[in-house]
Design an enzyme around this catalytic site. Sequence first.
Site, PDB file in Angstrom:
ATOM      1  N   LYS A 151       0.853  -1.186   0.000  1.00  0.00           N
ATOM      2  CA  LYS A 151       0.000   0.000   0.000  1.00  0.00           C
ATOM      3  C   LYS A 151       0.891   1.240   0.000  1.00  0.00           C
ATOM      4  O   LYS A 151       1.504   1.582   1.007  1.00  0.00           O
ATOM      5  CB  LYS A 151      -0.910   0.051   1.229  1.00  0.00           C
ATOM      6  CG  LYS A 151      -2.024   1.080   0.995  1.00  0.00           C
ATOM      7  CD  LYS A 151      -2.502   1.783   2.235  1.00  0.00           C
ATOM      8  CE  LYS A 151      -1.687   2.933   2.682  1.00  0.00           C
ATOM      9  NZ  LYS A 151      -1.727   4.139   1.831  1.00  0.00           N
ATOM     10  N   GLU A 192      10.502   1.075   9.682  1.00  0.00           N
ATOM     11  CA  GLU A 192      11.460   2.134   9.328  1.00  0.00           C
ATOM     12  C   GLU A 192      10.747   3.439   9.611  1.00  0.00           C
ATOM     13  O   GLU A 192       9.839   3.823   8.867  1.00  0.00           O
ATOM     14  CB  GLU A 192      11.819   2.053   7.843  1.00  0.00           C
ATOM     15  CG  GLU A 192      12.563   0.805   7.426  1.00  0.00           C
ATOM     16  CD  GLU A 192      14.011   0.808   7.856  1.00  0.00           C
ATOM     17  OE1 GLU A 192      14.476   1.796   8.453  1.00  0.00           O
ATOM     18  OE2 GLU A 192      14.678  -0.209   7.603  1.00  0.00           O
ATOM     19  N   CYS A 251      13.735  10.871   5.842  1.00  0.00           N
ATOM     20  CA  CYS A 251      13.713  10.331   7.214  1.00  0.00           C
ATOM     21  C   CYS A 251      15.048  10.530   7.914  1.00  0.00           C
ATOM     22  O   CYS A 251      15.091  10.840   9.097  1.00  0.00           O
ATOM     23  CB  CYS A 251      13.346   8.856   7.181  1.00  0.00           C
ATOM     24  SG  CYS A 251      14.325   7.908   6.020  1.00  0.00           S
ATOM     25  N   GLU A 280      10.572  15.853  14.622  1.00  0.00           N
ATOM     26  CA  GLU A 280      10.889  15.693  13.202  1.00  0.00           C
ATOM     27  C   GLU A 280      10.080  16.719  12.399  1.00  0.00           C
ATOM     28  O   GLU A 280       8.850  16.626  12.328  1.00  0.00           O
ATOM     29  CB  GLU A 280      10.529  14.273  12.756  1.00  0.00           C
ATOM     30  CG  GLU A 280      10.961  13.983  11.335  1.00  0.00           C
ATOM     31  CD  GLU A 280      10.536  12.605  10.857  1.00  0.00           C
ATOM     32  OE1 GLU A 280       9.407  12.186  11.171  1.00  0.00           O
ATOM     33  OE2 GLU A 280      11.328  11.958  10.158  1.00  0.00           O
TER      34      GLU A 280
HETATM   35  P1  NAD Z   1       2.697   8.164   7.690  1.00  0.00           P
HETATM   36  O1  NAD Z   1       3.090   7.376   8.883  1.00  0.00           O
HETATM   37  O2  NAD Z   1       1.673   9.189   7.817  1.00  0.00           O
HETATM   38  O3  NAD Z   1       2.208   7.183   6.521  1.00  0.00           O
HETATM   39  C1  NAD Z   1       2.989   6.098   6.087  1.00  0.00           C
HETATM   40  C2  NAD Z   1       2.077   5.091   5.429  1.00  0.00           C
HETATM   41  O4  NAD Z   1       1.198   4.561   6.426  1.00  0.00           O
HETATM   42  C3  NAD Z   1       1.185   5.676   4.330  1.00  0.00           C
HETATM   43  O5  NAD Z   1       1.069   4.758   3.265  1.00  0.00           O
HETATM   44  C4  NAD Z   1      -0.138   5.839   5.052  1.00  0.00           C
HETATM   45  O6  NAD Z   1      -1.249   5.838   4.191  1.00  0.00           O
HETATM   46  C5  NAD Z   1      -0.136   4.612   5.952  1.00  0.00           C
HETATM   47  N1  NAD Z   1      -1.059   4.669   7.096  1.00  0.00           N
HETATM   48  C6  NAD Z   1      -1.647   5.746   7.652  1.00  0.00           C
HETATM   49  N2  NAD Z   1      -2.495   5.371   8.649  1.00  0.00           N
HETATM   50  C7  NAD Z   1      -2.402   4.022   8.735  1.00  0.00           C
HETATM   51  C8  NAD Z   1      -2.994   3.057   9.595  1.00  0.00           C
HETATM   52  N3  NAD Z   1      -3.860   3.375  10.533  1.00  0.00           N
HETATM   53  N4  NAD Z   1      -2.640   1.753   9.426  1.00  0.00           N
HETATM   54  C9  NAD Z   1      -1.750   1.397   8.482  1.00  0.00           C
HETATM   55  N5  NAD Z   1      -1.168   2.273   7.624  1.00  0.00           N
HETATM   56  C10 NAD Z   1      -1.482   3.571   7.757  1.00  0.00           C
HETATM   57  O7  NAD Z   1       4.058   8.751   7.116  1.00  0.00           O
HETATM   58  P2  NAD Z   1       4.246   9.720   5.857  1.00  0.00           P
HETATM   59  O8  NAD Z   1       3.762  11.066   6.260  1.00  0.00           O
HETATM   60  O9  NAD Z   1       3.711   9.081   4.626  1.00  0.00           O
HETATM   61  O10 NAD Z   1       5.847   9.717   5.715  1.00  0.00           O
HETATM   62  C11 NAD Z   1       6.676  10.484   6.503  1.00  0.00           C
HETATM   63  C12 NAD Z   1       7.250   9.688   7.648  1.00  0.00           C
HETATM   64  O11 NAD Z   1       7.884   8.528   7.142  1.00  0.00           O
HETATM   65  C13 NAD Z   1       8.316  10.455   8.376  1.00  0.00           C
HETATM   66  O12 NAD Z   1       8.179  10.270   9.760  1.00  0.00           O
HETATM   67  C14 NAD Z   1       9.595   9.821   7.869  1.00  0.00           C
HETATM   68  O13 NAD Z   1      10.683   9.964   8.742  1.00  0.00           O
HETATM   69  C15 NAD Z   1       9.185   8.413   7.709  1.00  0.00           C
HETATM   70  N6  NAD Z   1      10.085   7.702   6.797  1.00  0.00           N
HETATM   71  C16 NAD Z   1      10.988   6.798   7.310  1.00  0.00           C
HETATM   72  C17 NAD Z   1      11.885   6.154   6.465  1.00  0.00           C
HETATM   73  C18 NAD Z   1      12.897   5.180   7.004  1.00  0.00           C
HETATM   74  O14 NAD Z   1      13.458   4.418   6.201  1.00  0.00           O
HETATM   75  N7  NAD Z   1      13.185   5.177   8.288  1.00  0.00           N
HETATM   76  C19 NAD Z   1      11.858   6.416   5.089  1.00  0.00           C
HETATM   77  C20 NAD Z   1      10.932   7.336   4.608  1.00  0.00           C
HETATM   78  C21 NAD Z   1      10.055   7.976   5.471  1.00  0.00           C
END
Ligand code: NAD
Length: 504
Positions: free
Chosen positions: A196, A270, A304, A403
Amino acid sequence: MAATNTSLEELGSHEDAINDIVEELDFEAWIDGKSVEANSRNTFRTLDPAVNKPITKVTQCGSAEVDAAVNAGWSVFESQWKETTQTERAKRILEWVDVLREHEDELTLLEALDTGKPLSDARWEVQGGIDTLEYYASIIRTHGGRQIQASTDANIYTRKEPYGVVGQITPWNFPMWAFGWKIGPSLAAGNVSVLKPSRYAPLTSIRAAQLSKDILPDGVLNVLPGKGSEAGAALSEHDKVRKVAFTGSVKIGKIAMKAAADHIAPVSLELGGKSPFIVFPDADLDTVISSLSTGIFYSTGEVCEAASRAIVHEDIVEEFTERFVEEAESYVVGDPLDSDTTMGPLTNKEQFESMKKYCEIGQKEGATLLTGGEPYETDLDGWFWKPTVFTDVDNDMRIAQEEIFGPVQTINTFSIYDEAIEIANDSRYGLAAGVGTENSSIAQNAIKDLDAGSVWINGYGPILPETPFGGFKDSGFGNDLGEEALEHYSRTKTVGINFDEPQI
Ligand code: NAD
């Protein structure tokens, strides 16, 4: 699409580029080797953040689509995928890699439009995602269990086996990278993937899956765009999903982990970061400024592992700050389709509002704003923000602890080694850290003392398919990339074949 035949730099306006896409491609869910048609009730529009205009409509999946994809996944897993050899899987992935490479321009344009990344960055990431698939196709051929010579009357060894159907959830900031990082090890290890992507940037994941048609068996790769609270939740809660791999925020990572716990599915997470970069007084400032600015400003800081906290020795902080601000101001903010642009817009309005909020908080907390801190004005109607630098930052300020996920650098100072390490480690996160020094003893000590999943000396990176990448503390657990990721997508079965003395 025009982008497959012409230079991307000659594309013209966003409107032209978007029209090309809409005319030639559909972005429906990809389930069981087919596009699942969208209808007006369950679609959403993905936006081009540079112009704040819709690109195209995309299927919005919910629990019914998750069920369909998981069932299709199990069906193909049981009927054929689990019987494939590592070599067969490697060959299929490599065949797919060739097709993806033929579509590199098209994927690059989709990534740039969907995320606002400058074309050169989008291309680099598309190549990186494809390289990662290729890497896993290569190393799977030597992956396996081990012999355990602990008994003289039993042949004991381990086998590596896939989980079956794996649920994978990715964020919007590096869609094509995240796609390769998740799909590569999963399929190579013999699993079936249900992915997803984020609804803010789903296009390259869908397109890459479409390009696997007639190469991967139907159902081996499924892509379900949709809301996290619907498709994401349904996927992590699904009791036939045997492993959950999540990349995103700490807040949602915890939700996904709790959902997976209900059906005892192992999880890899991650998550976010607030990564420090310590600049010791002997550092080569040319190297430090260049790696630190890329570390925080690449991809508009929506990274990230962004090196968002510069911790600089007091003897050099003045020169460092002057040069760093100059570097920040040299970024060319603007249209991602313009080849001169080095920083595109933020990916969505929420990010833009969050930047406003944090820049106000920083000033209220007493930090000094040296540059940026406000929107970048252009003719385009997108979410542009100026590279921003704060100094006089204490590590307990919110701008140093939370962050921000945008192009905001904080600078604070230290006088002795222990203080630098203490500030660097004083964070809930532990994703990555950078160090600038020419002294190998300082470097070796810092490598040992920094509480982070990656430590880079005199640079910030590289992150390559071969290099395991993952966080400590609230930044998560379970590495993407490297051989480690292959381990996370494999179960270990121990076999003991007992035997007697020969009777003849
Ligand atoms: P997010 O946590 O809002 O969303 C991530 C994913 O989770 C999306 O696909 C979203 O639709 C899904 N999601 C949302 N609610 C959910 C639920 N209840 N159950 C399951 N899935 C759900 O994050 P974002 O805003 O898309 O991305 C930014 C974040 O991602 C930042 O905190 C960043 O640091 C982190 N990130 C980490 C890495 C890493 O490798 N450590 C890499 C990229 C981004």
